[in-house]
Structure formats: C-alpha cells, structure tokens
Write a protein that holds these residues in place. Sequence first.
Motif, PDB file in Angstrom:
ATOM      1  N   PHE A   1     -18.447  93.591  26.792  1.00 22.14           N
ATOM      2  CA  PHE A   1     -17.517  93.104  27.809  1.00 22.14           C
ATOM      3  C   PHE A   1     -18.252  92.557  29.009  1.00 22.14           C
ATOM      4  O   PHE A   1     -17.857  91.561  29.614  1.00 22.14           O
ATOM      5  N   ASN A   2     -19.312  93.237  29.360  1.00 18.48           N
ATOM      6  CA  ASN A   2     -20.096  92.814  30.510  1.00 18.48           C
ATOM      7  C   ASN A   2     -20.681  91.430  30.277  1.00 18.48           C
ATOM      8  O   ASN A   2     -20.647  90.561  31.157  1.00 18.48           O
TER       9      ASN A   2
ATOM     10  N   ALA B   1     -18.756 103.401  22.933  1.00 17.74           N
ATOM     11  CA  ALA B   1     -18.233 103.011  24.245  1.00 17.74           C
ATOM     12  C   ALA B   1     -19.245 102.172  25.008  1.00 17.74           C
ATOM     13  O   ALA B   1     -18.915 101.137  25.593  1.00 17.74           O
ATOM     14  N   MET B   2     -20.487 102.611  25.003  1.00 24.35           N
ATOM     15  CA  MET B   2     -21.525 101.888  25.742  1.00 24.35           C
ATOM     16  C   MET B   2     -21.718 100.487  25.186  1.00 24.35           C
ATOM     17  O   MET B   2     -21.901  99.517  25.937  1.00 24.35           O
ATOM     18  N   LYS B   3     -21.670 100.387  23.863  1.00 20.70           N
ATOM     19  CA  LYS B   3     -21.874  99.056  23.285  1.00 20.70           C
ATOM     20  C   LYS B   3     -20.732  98.129  23.650  1.00 20.70           C
ATOM     21  O   LYS B   3     -20.923  96.940  23.933  1.00 20.70           O
TER      22      LYS B   3
ATOM     23  N   LYS C   1     -10.239 102.104  30.840  1.00 22.49           N
ATOM     24  CA  LYS C   1      -9.515 102.543  29.641  1.00 22.49           C
ATOM     25  C   LYS C   1     -10.490 103.141  28.627  1.00 22.49           C
ATOM     26  O   LYS C   1     -10.262 104.218  28.095  1.00 22.49           O
ATOM     27  N   ILE C   2     -11.578 102.461  28.403  1.00 20.17           N
ATOM     28  CA  ILE C   2     -12.545 102.930  27.401  1.00 20.17           C
ATOM     29  C   ILE C   2     -13.049 104.329  27.740  1.00 20.17           C
ATOM     30  O   ILE C   2     -13.056 105.232  26.905  1.00 20.17           O
ATOM     31  N   PHE C   3     -13.438 104.503  28.989  1.00 23.62           N
ATOM     32  CA  PHE C   3     -14.006 105.803  29.333  1.00 23.62           C
ATOM     33  C   PHE C   3     -12.957 106.884  29.436  1.00 23.62           C
ATOM     34  O   PHE C   3     -13.218 108.055  29.171  1.00 23.62           O
TER      35      PHE C   3
ATOM     36  N   ALA D   1     -27.297 101.486  30.157  1.00 27.01           N
ATOM     37  CA  ALA D   1     -26.285 102.416  29.663  1.00 27.01           C
ATOM     38  C   ALA D   1     -26.366 102.530  28.149  1.00 27.01           C
ATOM     39  O   ALA D   1     -26.290 103.628  27.590  1.00 27.01           O
ATOM     40  N   VAL D   2     -26.542 101.390  27.505  1.00 25.22           N
ATOM     41  CA  VAL D   2     -26.657 101.423  26.054  1.00 25.22           C
ATOM     42  C   VAL D   2     -27.878 102.228  25.641  1.00 25.22           C
ATOM     43  O   VAL D   2     -27.862 102.965  24.658  1.00 25.22           O
TER      44      VAL D   2
END
Lengths: 253, 547
Positions: free
Chosen positions: A95-96, A88-90, A214-216, A59-60
């Motif tokens: 978080f992951n 957002a991706m970072k 929330k982020i997305f 994703a990043v």
Amino acid sequence: MSWIPFKIGQPKKQIVPKTVERDFEREYGKLQQLEEQTRRLQKDMKKSTDADLAMSKSAVKISLDLLSNPLCEQDQDLLNMVTALDTAMKRMDAFNQEKVNQIQKTVIEPLKKFGSVFPSLNMAVKRREQALQDYRRLQAKVEKYEEKEKTGPVLAKLHQAREELRPVREDFEAKNRQLLEEMPRFYGSRLDYFQPSFESLIRAQVVYYSEMHKIFGDLSHQLDQPGHSDEQRERENEAKLSELRALSIVADD
Amino acid sequence: IAQYHIPTKQLKAEVILEPHEVSVTENYFQTQWLIWSFSASFRGKPNLLDMGSLMIKPIQRVMKYPLLLCELRNSTPPSHPDYRALDDAFAAVKDINVNINELKRRKDLVLKYKKNDEDESLKDKLSKLNIHSISKKSKRVTNHLKILTRGESQVKDNTFNREEKLFRALEKTVRLCVKNISLCLQHIQDAMPLALQSVMDLQEISYNKDDEMDYSETLSNALNSCHDFASHLQRLILTPLSALLSLFPGPHKLIQKRYDKLLDCNSYLQRSAGEESDLAKKEYEALNAQLVEELQAFNQAARKILLNCLCSFITLLRDLMLVAQQAYSTLVPVPLLVSSISEIQNQVLEEIQNLNCVKENSATFIERKLSFEKKKPVQILPEMPHQTDIHRSKLLSTYSAEELYQAKRKCNATQEYDINLLEGDLVAVIEQKDPLGSTSRWLVDTGNVKGYVYSSFLKPYNPAKMQKVDAENRFCDDDFENISLFIFYAVHAFQARSDHELSLQEYQRVHILRFCDLSGNKEWWLAEAQGQKGYVPANYLGKMTYA
C-alpha cells in the motif's frame, strides 16, 4: 549650465517611474518566492516519500526475521502470530508503494513541470533588464546632446540619437508592459494548478492510513489476548522479568 | 518407633536450604516462619538467641536422623516386626540427605560459575592459571575434538539439548526484534513529520493566504501523537525486550560450563570408575539438572514476554494509523477524481506557457534568437566530417613527403577560413603563410577541405613512426580503404600451417588488411599478397618506409 563642470555627481534621471518599478519588483518578487517554494517542496516531497518507503521496508524486515527464525518451527502459536504479522507488514509495504506512486504522479511530477516554466520567466525579466539598460544608455546620450549648444552637427547627432532611442524605448516598454500584465496571471494560476495536487495528496494519505488502521485492527483482534490492554501486558512483562531475575542461573546485574 | 514421627518427610529439602544462602534481612519472614514451625519440635528450649546456631539446627537435625535410625536398626533384631519399617525409614532419610546435598551442589556450582567474567582483569585471569587448570582445559579440548571427529559415545540429554536450542533461538529472536523495531521506530519518527510538513507546505502554495485554513493545530497534534507513539513503544516494547536480552548471557555462561563438565565426564567414561570420575559425573549431572529445570522456566517466560511485546507493537501501530488518518481527514476538502487532476493541470500549464513572456523566452526559442543576435558573426562552418582514410590516401598520393604535416593536437577554428583538426590528422601544407602575411598561420589541405591552421600545431609527418601507433589504434576493424599506406614485407619466410594462414617468401611484400585476428589478437595480422589472403605472424613482418 557652465558653472557645473561635472555632471557625474547627478543622479540618473528616472526614466521608469518609481511606482512602476515598485510594482514590477513586487510581482517578480512573489514569483521568485514561488519558484523557491516549488523547488524546496519538490525536494521535501522526494525526501518524504523516500522516508515512507524506508519505514515500510524496515517493518517488513521485522516480520521477515521473525519468520525465518527456527523458533517458529516448534511453536505453532508463535508461528501463526508471526505469519499473520508478516502478511500485514507486506500489505503495508504494498500500500505504501502504491501511495508513493500516486504522490509521484499527482504531486511531484506537476511540481517539476511547474518549476520548468521559471527559467523562461527569468530570461524574460533579464531581457527586460537589458532593454532597460539600453534604454537608459541611449536616453543619457540624447540628453547629453540636448544639453549641448544647438549647433548643426550637434543637432544632427541629436536627431540620430533620438531615432536610435525610439525603438529601444518602445521595446523596453513593450517588455515591461507584457511582464507586468502576465506575471500576476502566472502567480494566480498556481492556485488552480496546485489545489488538485494538494487534494490528491491528502486523499492518498487518508486512504493509506485508514487501510492500515483496518489491517492492524484486524490483526490485533485475530491474535489471542484481545482483552488485554497494553497496561496489562506491561505488568505481565514486568512480572515475568522479575521471575526471570529470580532464577539462579541468571546473573545478578 | 512409630512414635518417632518423622518430621523430615514433611520437610522439603529446599526449605531447609533457603536460609543458608540469602541474607537475613531478605528472608526475615521466611526465617520467622521457620522458627515458628520448628518451635514445636524444639520443645521448649529457650536458649535460641543466636541466629546462626538457630539456622544451623535444621541441618544438624537432618543429619542426625540417619545416624539415629541406623543405630536403631542395628540394635533391632531382623525378626522384629518393625525392622522393615526402620529399614525403609533409614533409606528414605538417607535419600533426603543425598537430595539436599545434590541440590546444594547444583546451587553452588551455578553460583560459582555465573560470576561475571568481565570484571576480571588480565591479572586475575593469569593468576587462575595453574597446572591443574591448564591440564583440565587441554583435556577438555581433546575431548571436544574427539567428539567432533569421531563421534564417540557421550552422555546425552535430549531434554537439555531441546531447551538449549530453544534458548538460543529465543536469544537471537529477541536481539533481532530489538534491532529491527528500533530501526522501524527511527524511520517512523523520520517519515511522519516530513510528510506532515510537506502537506503543510503544499497547502501554502495551493491556497491564498486569506482563506487559508489554520492547520497549525492539526500539525502540532499529529506531531505530539507521533512522540507519544515513540515513548510508548520505548516503554512497552524496547525496554522489556532489552532487559530480557541482558539476561541471556548469564545462563549462556553456565551452558558453556556444563559442556565443559560434560567433556570431563566423557573423558572418564572410557576409564574405570574412580573418585575423580564420580565427582565429574556428579558435577555434570548437578549442573545439567539445574539448567534443565531453570532453562525451561526461562524459555517460557521469555517467550511470553516476546509475545506480549509483539501484541503491543501491533496495537501501537494500529493506534498510530488511526491518529494519522484522523489528522489528514481534517485537512481534506472535496475529493477529486484522479483522472481529472492531470487534465486540469495540463490545462493550467498550457495557459501559463501561452503567456507571451514565457513563450517568447522558452529555451528553444532563445537558442535560435541568440544565433541571430550574436554581435560577431562567426561563419558557422558546415559540420566537418573527420578526416577519413580516403582523404589521407589522397593527400599522400597528391603531395610529397615534405609537404605533409600532422596535427599535434586538436585545433579549433577560431578565425575566418580556419579549419578544425583532430589530433593526428594529416594535412598537406599548401602555403606557409596566411593572406595577411603572417607565417604562423598556414594554408593546409586535409583532403576534405582547405583552410588555415596555426603552424605551431603541426609537426612534420613521419609515416614510419606514426604507422605503428596508428595501426594498432585505428585499424583493428575493417578498413580496406587505405591499403596503399600499409605495405609490409616478410622479414623471414613463413609457412602457412592451415587455410587461414598465408605463406610468405622472404622479402615478399604484403598488404595488411587487418592488424589483428578475429579474436582481437594483435600477434596475427590479416595480410594480402598476390590475390591471396591469410593470417601471418606480426613479428615476421617489417615495415616498409613509405616510398
């Protein structure tokens, strides 16, 4: 009985009652299954966390490639959008990673530790088995002497055999008893052991996904076109594509 | 003249061209409209049944006007008040014709060059080769090189260049997006089911079967959502982007062609204007104009599509996360603090490990037990240090050469009183038989311990042969212990050239302290003689056989 010349065909006398044997088998079987489950689960969890990490890395990459493109230089709107996406991706990746660490600590490590107990258990069962063999052997010897004529040397040998038998039998019985008592406890303790892991795993996932949502959600609000739904966008895309195909410079498919 | 309403001004050039290019059925309505709009000017000529001649009419008409106006003008005296208007009209009409021509040229060029090359076989390609095309191509290559190397004056169009750059950037972006998004999708499709499955498995061993909550429904729902996500992504993002991507090669080809035409045009810039250069210039400009106009439209549309897809991607992700969150939320019981987890687990683990069956059988315990229980007690020899050079020198000094043997390979002690030997170890044979009388087992002294080894493992010690190998392998580091073994003599005299080197006289005996210099160079050895130390070249030295 002298008219029975061969005793080979006779079944071995059961020195361990069937019920006891059955119980033992059952308990040990459960533990063996648990061992298998633990091992498999440990592997699967590792695979799962690796897959999660791969996902966030890819994703990043999406946003990174977009950002590094010269396209964004001229186009302010696009640049804003791509920068926001990249952020957002970072964050998703971070978080992951944290989630994976958490899982590592509260699930995978405990699984490993739990699994390390099994070799000892297996050894205990093996030794009980050995003791059982010894016991059987000596028991058979005693019985052999018992069936012979009761002459002096035979009696002496019988007595000796019986003496030999006793400690072995006691040893076996002690082992057997110990295992029969402790195996169920072992099996039962898994509940207390793994429930916290399970809860922690669930918690980690819930926290992660709610954060991502929330982020997305914020991201899609922040970018323009909040009103457009996916269908609208799809239609618009189709329209644009037809428009493009109508251009003379585009090759006919 | 004022009565001549000039319908041409109302006619746009494109409208006239359209019916020329496309098939009748597609433009049926267009032609209908045309028929209707022209019916007035045809003024009741009913014999228009032939579609072909009908369609040709506008063109003929347009071409007639300049001629008509020209005649009219020529027959008007310049002093007439209408002369000026006529002149203007004539110029305008001529302009219109030129525009139509150029537009037509543009479309024709584009049509000609956007044909798909891939279908052409090698034969077709070869058949296209002729003197003309070869010369054209070689001229272009030359011009291209000229531009690159000398930066000659060239026709430039900044608008075009800008658009082209944008075009290429868009292509790259779209391609990368398709690739990356597909990959990401793949990973998501792999990861989410795995995670769900693991949760289910863990749940299985964490709870008893009886009070097991049935999560199979949650699981299947979540998996379905994952599938939906994948199919939506495919439909909303990957398909349009892939379709877009497939549209890029067409214009790309035309851009290449335009560059070729540019090169042709440039090649004529230097020379005088002629018919050829005019044609080249016209062609280039036509292609250029067409491309500029349409590339702009292309880029804008492509950009919009890209933006839309990105937005859709974000909303899809958002929805997926929500689904996952909800799925996991249904599973969660009372949440615990992280810190207490390890406490609880350690406690449980301790309990387990305290079970007798585990304690008594833990790995470390087993090892100890095994060592007592072994049926055949093997005398566990103390950890024997390897033979050092002290031992070797002791042996050498104590025993004579015939008694010295060397281990051919590693010997492991197997019986009582056996000893271990490493390959190359030096031993002195004390007795060539063992207590039981077997001559295959010998009593040896390693300088450290005495014991038995099989004679087949030993070979007579040949110091001369051994020394070289040994020296190189073993004595490149500090080893002052065994000075006595390695006596060399100088085969030739050697003059020291610096403080580090040692002068030697012929046949002078030296002790070698080190078989290499500080940098590991084996050509120079550190030698000592008469209390002095220094480096000497190795090839000046000869070995002394052990005496």
